[in-house]
Design an enzyme around this catalytic site. Structure first.
Site, PDB file in Angstrom:
ATOM      1  N   ARG A 109     -37.263  -9.776 -15.678  1.00 30.92           N
ATOM      2  CA  ARG A 109     -35.914  -9.963 -16.190  1.00 30.92           C
ATOM      3  C   ARG A 109     -35.443  -8.937 -17.401  1.00 30.92           C
ATOM      4  O   ARG A 109     -36.047  -8.860 -18.431  1.00 30.92           O
ATOM      5  CB  ARG A 109     -35.728 -11.199 -17.022  1.00 30.92           C
ATOM      6  CG  ARG A 109     -34.702 -12.131 -17.371  1.00 30.92           C
ATOM      7  CD  ARG A 109     -34.605 -13.253 -17.978  1.00 30.92           C
ATOM      8  NE  ARG A 109     -35.369 -14.066 -17.241  1.00 30.92           N
ATOM      9  CZ  ARG A 109     -34.844 -14.967 -16.286  1.00 30.92           C
ATOM     10  NH1 ARG A 109     -33.567 -14.963 -15.986  1.00 30.92           N
ATOM     11  NH2 ARG A 109     -35.497 -15.776 -15.253  1.00 30.92           N
ATOM     12  N   CYS A 128     -35.554 -10.742 -35.897  1.00 37.33           N
ATOM     13  CA  CYS A 128     -34.718 -11.609 -35.408  1.00 37.33           C
ATOM     14  C   CYS A 128     -33.528 -12.210 -36.438  1.00 37.33           C
ATOM     15  O   CYS A 128     -33.911 -12.585 -37.419  1.00 37.33           O
ATOM     16  CB  CYS A 128     -35.301 -13.187 -35.191  1.00 37.33           C
ATOM     17  SG  CYS A 128     -34.420 -14.492 -34.760  1.00 37.33           S
ATOM     18  N   CYS A 168     -30.191 -21.128 -19.704  1.00 39.66           N
ATOM     19  CA  CYS A 168     -31.633 -21.451 -20.785  1.00 39.66           C
ATOM     20  C   CYS A 168     -31.101 -21.413 -21.997  1.00 39.66           C
ATOM     21  O   CYS A 168     -30.038 -20.853 -22.738  1.00 39.66           O
ATOM     22  CB  CYS A 168     -32.303 -19.752 -20.648  1.00 39.66           C
ATOM     23  SG  CYS A 168     -33.531 -19.805 -21.856  1.00 39.66           S
ATOM     24  N   CYS A 220     -33.761 -24.138 -18.232  1.00 42.66           N
ATOM     25  CA  CYS A 220     -34.975 -23.444 -19.204  1.00 42.66           C
ATOM     26  C   CYS A 220     -34.647 -23.862 -20.485  1.00 42.66           C
ATOM     27  O   CYS A 220     -33.492 -23.702 -21.038  1.00 42.66           O
ATOM     28  CB  CYS A 220     -34.929 -21.918 -18.752  1.00 42.66           C
ATOM     29  SG  CYS A 220     -35.955 -21.005 -19.857  1.00 42.66           S
ATOM     30  N   CYS A 268     -39.646 -13.495 -37.975  1.00 47.95           N
ATOM     31  CA  CYS A 268     -39.616 -12.598 -37.026  1.00 47.95           C
ATOM     32  C   CYS A 268     -39.018 -11.379 -37.309  1.00 47.95           C
ATOM     33  O   CYS A 268     -38.009 -11.563 -37.424  1.00 47.95           O
ATOM     34  CB  CYS A 268     -39.339 -13.233 -35.647  1.00 47.95           C
ATOM     35  SG  CYS A 268     -40.384 -14.738 -35.111  1.00 47.95           S
ATOM     36  N   CYS A 314     -41.858 -18.575 -18.629  1.00 42.26           N
ATOM     37  CA  CYS A 314     -41.013 -17.466 -18.602  1.00 42.26           C
ATOM     38  C   CYS A 314     -41.594 -16.929 -19.966  1.00 42.26           C
ATOM     39  O   CYS A 314     -41.729 -17.571 -21.148  1.00 42.26           O
ATOM     40  CB  CYS A 314     -39.830 -17.658 -19.072  1.00 42.26           C
ATOM     41  SG  CYS A 314     -38.716 -16.551 -19.293  1.00 42.26           S
ATOM     42  N   CYS A 330     -33.545 -20.359 -38.991  1.00 36.22           N
ATOM     43  CA  CYS A 330     -35.079 -20.572 -38.767  1.00 36.22           C
ATOM     44  C   CYS A 330     -35.871 -20.114 -39.871  1.00 36.22           C
ATOM     45  O   CYS A 330     -35.602 -19.283 -40.617  1.00 36.22           O
ATOM     46  CB  CYS A 330     -35.467 -19.827 -37.569  1.00 36.22           C
ATOM     47  SG  CYS A 330     -36.769 -20.035 -36.944  1.00 36.22           S
TER      48      CYS A 330
HETATM   49  S1  SF4 Z   1     -37.582 -15.406 -32.859  1.00 37.51           S
HETATM   50 FE1  SF4 Z   1     -35.809 -16.136 -34.543  1.00 37.51          FE
HETATM   51  S2  SF4 Z   1     -35.488 -18.183 -34.052  1.00 37.51           S
HETATM   52 FE2  SF4 Z   1     -37.190 -17.712 -32.893  1.00 37.51          FE
HETATM   53  S3  SF4 Z   1     -38.774 -18.302 -34.162  1.00 37.51           S
HETATM   54 FE3  SF4 Z   1     -38.598 -16.063 -34.762  1.00 37.51          FE
HETATM   55  S4  SF4 Z   1     -37.138 -16.229 -36.305  1.00 37.51           S
HETATM   56 FE4  SF4 Z   1     -37.055 -18.335 -35.267  1.00 37.51          FE
END
Ligand code: SF4
Length: 364
Positions: A262, A61, A98, A130, A58, A190, A54
């Site tokens: 949840r 993540c 999901c 989901c 974040c 959600c 990705c």
């Molecule tokens: S949480 Fe992870 S997968 Fe989702 S947008 Fe952020 S970096 Fe990308």
């Protein structure tokens, strides 16, 4: 006290969060019993249909391409693979699947068409479907709704203020815009967040202000405890204590009385007794399956044994809302517009994200 309010203030929510524990538990459990059957728990299976790679940053993540976390990226799963896994989830007691894709946003094209087919396939298994696919446009939300989507997940993650300390590649308003696009359809929302990212209690309350102000409030709110993964900017964060988790769940229950709360990431760090206390405090949903996207989760059989022990029963699908109709692609009234959602790209610098990215480059 159990009516839905959209005007909660941070101060009011902090007062609830900080109540003596027994009082907080009693208040939350009382509201929970008014709005929900306390012996029923909704079970969802989270399936990573496209893992890793990705482009977002974040801080929590392991799927962000810029960090080195050992997560292997893979291509989008096939419709048949997803249907087979959904069937297994159904046999294991899940009422909802999901599907998560590590995308910044949905892009019109063959991959999105494939996801729409997955939605149709799972809907035909009489399960709630989901998706969590990142930001999307109104047209994309309508196409998902038409395929038979039941819910769309898009977390606010934290308060607006603390969000800036975790993510620099998109803004809080972008999250709200996607939720808004989902709300223009009959798909349920959600949305929740993560605790244990270094935020303070005011930030937790701030996130609940933002969620409670949504009108209608989300039908489902995941409360995640950070699972600090090596290589991510938040790798050094200490696990949250069970008491913080119970306080957060109970406060969420009081502020979002009708919502399914949840228990999500971080359950492997919690004892059965701890989880039972969360259920008493108003949690009424879990993610099942041995993995939550890329992080560990309790074994399904262990969860079923826990429910048996507590006298709790998995909720049947479509208890809260009727099954959405699923329209075949050939009968769709929506065209693919070839569009991408617009977002703000704040791109401010977050030191720990930059450091994790630099470290990731070195290792790679
Ligand atoms: S949480 Fe992870 S997968 Fe989702 S947008 Fe952020 S970096 Fe990308």
């Amino acid at each position: 006290m159990s009516e839905v309010r959209h005007n909660w203030t941070k101060e009011e929510i902090l007062e609830i969060y900080n109540r003596p524990m027994m009082e907080l538990l009693y208040d939350a459990a009382t509201i929970h019993r008014k709005q929900h059957d306390p012996n029923v728990v909704q079970v969802s299976t989270l399936l990573s249909v496209k893992t890793g790679g990705c482009s977002e940053d974040c801080g929590y993540c392991p799927q962000a391409a810029r960090y080195h976390t050992g997560v292997e990226g893979n291509d989008l799963m096939t419709v048949n693979q997803v249907k087979a896994q959904a069937l297994r989830a159904k046999e294991g007691g899940s009422s909802r699947v999901c599907m998560g894709a590590a995308w910044r946003n949905v892009k019109d094209g063959p991959e999105f068409d494939q996801v729409l087919e997955m939605v149709r396939g799972i809907n035909k298994l009489d399960m709630e479907v989901c998706c969590t696919l990142g930001m999307l446009t109104e047209n994309q939300a309508q196409r998902l709704a038409e395929a038979g989507l039941y819910a769309y997940n898009h977390n606010l993650d934290s308060s607006e203020e603390y969000y800036k300390e975790v993510i620099s590649t998109r803004g809080y308003q972008d999250r709200l815009d996607t939720i808004d696009n989902v709300r223009k359809t009959n798909v349920t929302v959600c949305s929740g967040g993560i605790i244990g990212m270094g935020e303070n209690i005011e930030d937790r309350a701030g996130m609940l202000v933002a969620l409670s102000t949504l009108s209608p409030q989300p039908e489902s709110t995941p409360i995640n405890a950070l699972v600090a993964v090596e290589g991510t900017p938040l790798e050094e964060e200490k696990p949250v204590s069970i008491w913080e988790m119970v306080r957060m769940v109970a406060t969420t229950r009081i502020v979002l009385p009708e919502t399914q709360v949840r228990l999500s990431a971080g359950r492997t760090q919690m004892s059965r007794e701890g989880q039972a206390m969360c259920f008493f405090a108003g949690a009424n949903s879990i993610f099942a399956g041995d993995k939550l996207l890329t992080t560990p989760n309790p074994d399904v059989n262990e969860d079923m044994k826990m429910f048996e022990l507590l006298g709790m029963n998995p909720q049947k699908p479509f208890t809260k809302k009727v099954q959405p109709q699923s329209v075949e692609a050939s009968d769709s009234k929506f065209e693919s517009l070839g569009e991408k959602p617009k977002w703000t790209r704040p791109e401010h610098k977050i030191d720990r994200n930059e450091a994790a990215k630099a470290k990731g480059k070195l290792v790679k």
